[in-house]
Design an enzyme around this catalytic site. Sequence first.
Site, short mmCIF file in Angstrom:
data_model
loop_
_atom_site.label_atom_id
_atom_site.label_comp_id
_atom_site.label_asym_id
_atom_site.label_seq_id
_atom_site.Cartn_x
_atom_site.Cartn_y
_atom_site.Cartn_z
CD GLU A 147 -39.37 -20.67 -35.19
OE1 GLU A 147 -39.58 -19.89 -34.39
OE2 GLU A 147 -39.82 -21.72 -35.74
CB ILE A 170 -56.70 -7.07 -37.95
CG1 ILE A 170 -57.24 -7.63 -39.34
CG2 ILE A 170 -57.44 -5.86 -37.59
CD1 ILE A 170 -58.65 -8.01 -38.93
CG HIS A 194 -57.54 -6.85 -33.33
ND1 HIS A 194 -58.91 -7.17 -33.82
CD2 HIS A 194 -56.91 -7.75 -33.67
CE1 HIS A 194 -58.96 -8.16 -34.40
NE2 HIS A 194 -57.59 -8.57 -34.38
CB VAL A 212 -36.16 -26.13 -27.50
CG1 VAL A 212 -36.27 -26.38 -26.14
CG2 VAL A 212 -35.55 -24.97 -27.81
NE ARG A 241 -58.57 -17.56 -34.04
CZ ARG A 241 -59.50 -18.21 -34.61
NH1 ARG A 241 -59.14 -19.61 -34.94
NH2 ARG A 241 -59.96 -17.60 -35.51
CB SER A 248 -56.39 -13.11 -31.85
OG SER A 248 -56.79 -11.88 -32.58
CB CYS A 297 -49.12 -11.61 -60.18
SG CYS A 297 -49.47 -13.03 -61.12
CB CYS A 344 -49.85 -16.99 -61.47
SG CYS A 344 -48.00 -16.34 -61.40
C1 LIG Z 1 -56.33 -17.54 -37.27
C2 LIG Z 1 -55.60 -16.40 -36.54
C3 LIG Z 1 -55.84 -15.20 -36.79
C4 LIG Z 1 -55.38 -13.96 -36.10
N1 LIG Z 1 -55.72 -12.80 -36.44
C5 LIG Z 1 -54.98 -12.05 -35.66
C6 LIG Z 1 -55.07 -10.57 -36.05
O1 LIG Z 1 -55.73 -10.15 -36.85
N2 LIG Z 1 -54.59 -9.41 -35.03
C7 LIG Z 1 -53.46 -9.75 -34.20
O2 LIG Z 1 -53.16 -9.14 -33.60
N3 LIG Z 1 -53.43 -11.11 -33.84
C8 LIG Z 1 -54.10 -12.17 -34.54
N4 LIG Z 1 -53.87 -13.38 -34.41
C9 LIG Z 1 -53.07 -13.70 -33.19
C10 LIG Z 1 -51.50 -13.57 -33.56
O3 LIG Z 1 -51.32 -13.93 -34.82
C11 LIG Z 1 -50.68 -14.47 -32.56
O4 LIG Z 1 -50.93 -14.09 -31.22
C12 LIG Z 1 -49.18 -14.16 -32.61
O5 LIG Z 1 -48.79 -14.34 -34.05
C13 LIG Z 1 -48.56 -14.96 -31.73
O6 LIG Z 1 -47.05 -14.60 -31.98
P1 LIG Z 1 -45.90 -15.85 -31.07
O7 LIG Z 1 -44.71 -15.00 -31.56
O8 LIG Z 1 -46.43 -16.03 -29.65
O9 LIG Z 1 -46.45 -17.25 -31.88
P2 LIG Z 1 -45.77 -17.99 -33.17
O10 LIG Z 1 -45.88 -17.09 -34.51
O11 LIG Z 1 -46.59 -18.94 -33.34
O12 LIG Z 1 -44.36 -18.22 -32.82
C14 LIG Z 1 -43.98 -19.33 -32.00
C15 LIG Z 1 -42.55 -19.77 -32.72
O13 LIG Z 1 -42.19 -20.70 -31.97
C16 LIG Z 1 -41.66 -21.78 -32.49
N5 LIG Z 1 -41.34 -23.20 -31.71
C17 LIG Z 1 -42.31 -23.68 -31.16
N6 LIG Z 1 -41.99 -24.82 -30.53
C18 LIG Z 1 -40.61 -24.67 -30.59
C19 LIG Z 1 -39.53 -25.35 -30.19
N7 LIG Z 1 -39.69 -26.69 -29.41
N8 LIG Z 1 -38.39 -24.86 -30.29
C20 LIG Z 1 -38.06 -24.11 -30.86
N9 LIG Z 1 -39.17 -23.05 -31.69
C21 LIG Z 1 -40.23 -23.46 -31.24
C22 LIG Z 1 -42.61 -21.90 -33.56
O14 LIG Z 1 -42.07 -22.80 -34.70
C23 LIG Z 1 -43.08 -20.50 -34.03
O15 LIG Z 1 -42.19 -20.02 -34.90
C24 LIG Z 1 -54.48 -14.47 -35.11
C25 LIG Z 1 -53.90 -15.88 -34.95
C26 LIG Z 1 -54.71 -16.72 -35.65
C27 LIG Z 1 -54.06 -18.30 -35.63
#
Ligand SMILES: Cc1cc2nc3c(=O)[nH]c(=O)nc-3n(C[C@H](O)[C@H](O)[C@H](O)COP(=O)(O)OP(=O)(O)OC[C@H]3O[C@@H](n4cnc5c(N)ncnc54)[C@H](O)[C@@H]3O)c2cc1C
Lengths: 116, 516, 444
Positions: free
Chosen positions: B32, B48, B50, B173, B347, B372, B436, B471
């Site tokens: 990470e 959420i 979903h 990476v 997203r 999402s 809080c 706060c």
């Molecule tokens: C505004 C918003 C609202 C949403 N609402 C919902 C919801 O209500 N319900 C739902 O189910 N989903 C929701 N989603 C979708 C959901 O949040 C994401 O699909 C999910 O968190 C994706 O997880 P991930 O692990 O793929 O990505 P991330 O959590 O983004 O993790 C990717 C990780 O990779 C790391 N990374 C990137 N590049 C490198 C690199 N070169 N080297 C090492 N590490 C790296 C990043 O630092 C990050 O920590 C929402 C998303 C957004 C943005």
Amino acid sequence: MKEYICVVCPRGCHLSVDEENDYAVSGNSCLRGEAYGRGEAKHPTRIVTSTVRVRSAVHPRCPVKTDKPIGKEDMGEAIRLLDEVELIPPVRRGDIVIASLFGSGTNFISTRDIDE
Amino acid sequence: MIFDVAIIGAGVVGCAVSYYLSQYELKTALLERENDVAMGASRANTAIIHGGYDPVPGTWMARLNVEGMRRCFELCEELDVECRKTGSYVIALEDEQTETLKILLEQGVANGCEGLEIIDGDACRAREPHLTEDVAAALWVPESGVINPWEFALAMAEVAVRNGVSFMPNTRVCDIAWEGDHYVIGAADTRESFEPLDRDAEPYAAAGSARGTGEQPTTGGERGKTMIRARYLINAAGVESDTIHNMVAPPSFEIVPTRGEYYLLDRTVGPLVKSVIFACPSAAGKGVTFSPTIHDNFLVGPNAEVIDDRDDTAVTRAALDDIARKACRMVPDFNPRTSIRNFAGVRANSTCGDFVIGKAAENFLDLAAIKSPGLTCAPAIARAALDILREDGWLSERKADWRGGRRVVRFKEIPEEERAAFVRDHPLYGRVICRCETITEGEIVASMKREIPPVSIDGVKRRAGTGMGRCQGGFCGPRVLGIIARESGRDPLSIEEDGAGSRVLVSETKKAVRRE
Amino acid sequence: MRDHYQLIVIGGGPAGLGAAFSARRGGLDHILIVERDVELGGILNQCIHNGFGLHYFGEELTGPEYAGRLIDRLAGLGIDILCDAMALEIMPGEQEHSLRLVSADAGYRLVTCEAVVLAMGCRERTRGAIQIPGTRAAGIFTAGTAQRYVNIEGCMVGRRVIILGSGDIGLIMARRMTLEGAEVLACVELLPYSGGLTRNIVQCLQDFNIPLFLSHTITKIEGKDRVKRVTVQQVDENFRPIDGTEMYYDVDTVLLSVGLIPENELSRAAGVEIDPKTSGPVVYENRETSIPGIFACGNVLHVHDLVDFVTEESESAGEAAAAYVLRRSDTDKVRGRDEDHTGKSGDPRQASCFSLVPDQTIAYTVPQRIRPACVDNVVRVYFRVKAPYKTPKQIVFRDGERRIVASFRRPYMAPGEMEHVVLKRALLDGVRGDHLTVSVEEIS
Ligand SMILES: Cc1cc2nc3c(=O)[nH]c(=O)nc-3n(C[C@H](O)[C@H](O)[C@H](O)COP(=O)(O)OP(=O)(O)OC[C@H]3O[C@@H](n4cnc5c(N)ncnc54)[C@H](O)[C@@H]3O)c2cc1C
Ligand SMILES: Cc1cc2nc3c(=O)[nH]c(=O)nc-3n(C[C@H](O)[C@H](O)[C@H](O)COP(=O)(O)OP(=O)(O)OC[C@H]3O[C@@H](n4cnc5c(N)ncnc54)[C@H](O)[C@@H]3O)c2cc1C
Ligand code: SF4
């Protein structure tokens, strides 16, 4: 002419002080304002507050103040002198932290008690 | 040493994969770039779980949503993660939208949702009295709910680390090369790129411990660059998942970073909504969502704006005003002045329109473009990934001594009649640090002793819940900083508010000349 | 520590210290002060500057000195003090009130009492409440948090600083940070006038040539990890930023001094009626809240700018709490008597009552309700005006029949400075109707 805002009461009169004319003050609404204006024009002074280090795990700093107002121009230098000081508890409110700043008779004193 | 599997990205997807992989006899690394897990989309979303009526049948999203939802609730139970089955409504504000509700209902049934029901406006308002009188009808989705998203990711990663997975934070990476039977990952220490504000201060990379767990890779090559070797790579890099993909395989999709902004409302506004409220999608665009959080606050948002900079989580006046306007249409009592925080998440939408799940090269698996409902789907995505690894013959042996489960003591949740005894036995739980949210020193110290200890004030916030309230850490921030310094033996000046580079303090006052 | 007290004071700042002192003097023997910090003094401990006590002690003291004097006054009075302890819940009752406390040393416990004084102080408004667009980088502090880091912990929070809001804490911190070697580039205020004392504008900004921009605000914060730059813009009369007025400051720190809010979570949960104008409890002439036996004073009641008035107010609240407790035990002893030992007649709950109603020129009044029969001689009414007045005006109190009951001249008034007037019992007895309207008017 020098312009000041009187800080003695909340009204905040805009004062003009005429250095050429024996520091005559105008714009004030009362005598306290006149005295303030003259003082600011002749030699502005301030009480300075700051902190010093304390050798204590609970209270890393002790608050201090000058026990009399000092010249505004000396504030920075006075504060720098505090860099050199470290107190060892117990400290009492009123203890002298730095005696007679610049030989003026004004001291930095502690403003609280620190027991440990 | 060579890892069997390296997961790139410790968002909820990477963490879910690490959780399941830790059950097998594999040497796994979780890489990470940030200083903690869940620092990307997984911590800034609507939180959420979903219901599954939204994705178009046939997509990965449709296939994984209902399974993911059910697994989320199960895992929360097992890992003591805060979640609540609130149910949700999709509300139609005009009669024409009622047609859309029917389509959503059919889609939901096709995707395997249970208990869906269309109710009329009055019935909906009877249950949610703060909704506008314009509600014509609503789709009721009983199975959905809300979750603590970062705790969810963290909990899975903690169990993974407990079972031998190496978590490597601050590891970005930069390049990947195939060396015949394994990949060589070139990674930079994220902290190297920050200069402290005070020239005399300790540099970032030197401050504190490396914080990695388990076996550490060897350093070599350029300054600050680490070589990590692994036979199998899993790309879970969120908004950067196309970049990582392109390091190994020809480009096949592109991330279209799409930002969503929010208001977080103080819970003193009272019970605005009990369930999650979605606006019915319409020609006029998507409305906003009104959602209770597990801490009884309310989230209002998000909008959707395509942006250039993938890390740009700034909030903007225009978007906030837009959200406020739409929110008032749904809940007329909404008042932006009751907000305690605004934030934004990005997203990982993509040109492909669906999750990108599948092998992109030899021993390289994409779990990319997880937009999402990616939070909801994460456990199901991870199971799908495991199926692929199993087919490739990687999951032969299960660990005999795998230890699952997780329990967290939360002062607020201790039953009234047990509190006195508990505090007597554990006095630190009698010292309230966050006024809080009523979070005690005991909870903070406990969070620092878990498998992935927090390194920043927000790290503690994500674990113990300090500073979440109105706060916003103004009161507890200095105290939490002191506890982190004390418990980890670090210089208070080196402690960050959040990510690397976000130091709180710059120097000490009064450079007293030390005289012994 | 006992399981039952006559009076429990929540909060050991100047308000709590004042209330406990006067309640003891008023005849109570069993008083407990609960303070969540490790020591008494409240916010004064971090206000190391001078400017406290001119009214009350007749000399200018620093915050810690003022607190020190209040604490010294309690020595030997036999008041129980429990620091490092938090009051979690107040459960009002008919016969007695109960309080849930928790502390590392004293544990989790329930204590009962006859009267409670709320003296929990206030907290600062944060960025979330004012919604400044931009990133959430480190380096954004409320002025009070920065004050704690600098004055108590001995740590600097930044090198190049901009201050949003011209409240006194922000101004004080502008000087403090400058004297500790930081560069304070500007102080930016949304309103067309400053919320701070003139004295602080002069001695904290002008002394150090720090510009004050009125009718300006911060419209953007940049910097991913630590604040790097902010945009400042002028605003129009509706507080909307004006295009083309952008100024950019390269800073690593933003201090917010954008208002204080009374800390009333406990009061709300207990069912105490809150005045939306003050965000504090609605109180009667004796600072008793809507729940009999629960009193309030200091910043929890309304935000004060001078600690001297906090002391004054808390002493009358403490006295009233003592009278309340003693009256109850008297009535226990001699049922049917309706004169209490302080000479006030009647059960206050039965007494007739009128409200003070601020018109659009007045932000609020404290107290909000007066029972003329319960007023000894005079009642002090604190209030703030909504806009500054540079020329003499009068404060007019009119009763339900629009008759002028009292009027007071003021040469100058500003929202940043709390005002007070003294209403005599004789005037109050003549009030007709159920309210008194308060307004600022031209001098006729
Ligand atoms: C505004 C918003 C609202 C949403 N609402 C919902 C919801 O209500 N319900 C739902 O189910 N989903 C929701 N989603 C979708 C959901 O949040 C994401 O699909 C999910 O968190 C994706 O997880 P991930 O692990 O793929 O990505 P991330 O959590 O983004 O993790 C990717 C990780 O990779 C790391 N990374 C990137 N590049 C490198 C690199 N070169 N080297 C090492 N590490 C790296 C990043 O630092 C990050 O920590 C929402 C998303 C957004 C943005
Ligand atoms: C930064 C600043 C600068 C000021 N400068 C000046 C000045 O120059 N001159 C001047 O005259 N006045 C000044 N004032 C005003 C004056 O100091 C305050 O009005 C006064 O301190 C308020 O007193 P208080 O007792 O109501 O609140 P506080 O001092 O805030 O005390 C409240 C106490 O209650 C405790 N508490 C709260 N909740 C609980 C709970 N649930 N359980 C236990 N304890 C609890 C808190 O820890 C705190 O110690 C300043 C105020 C501030 C904030
Ligand atoms: S001159 Fe007098 S009235 Fe005017 S501000 Fe000064 S003290 Fe007040």
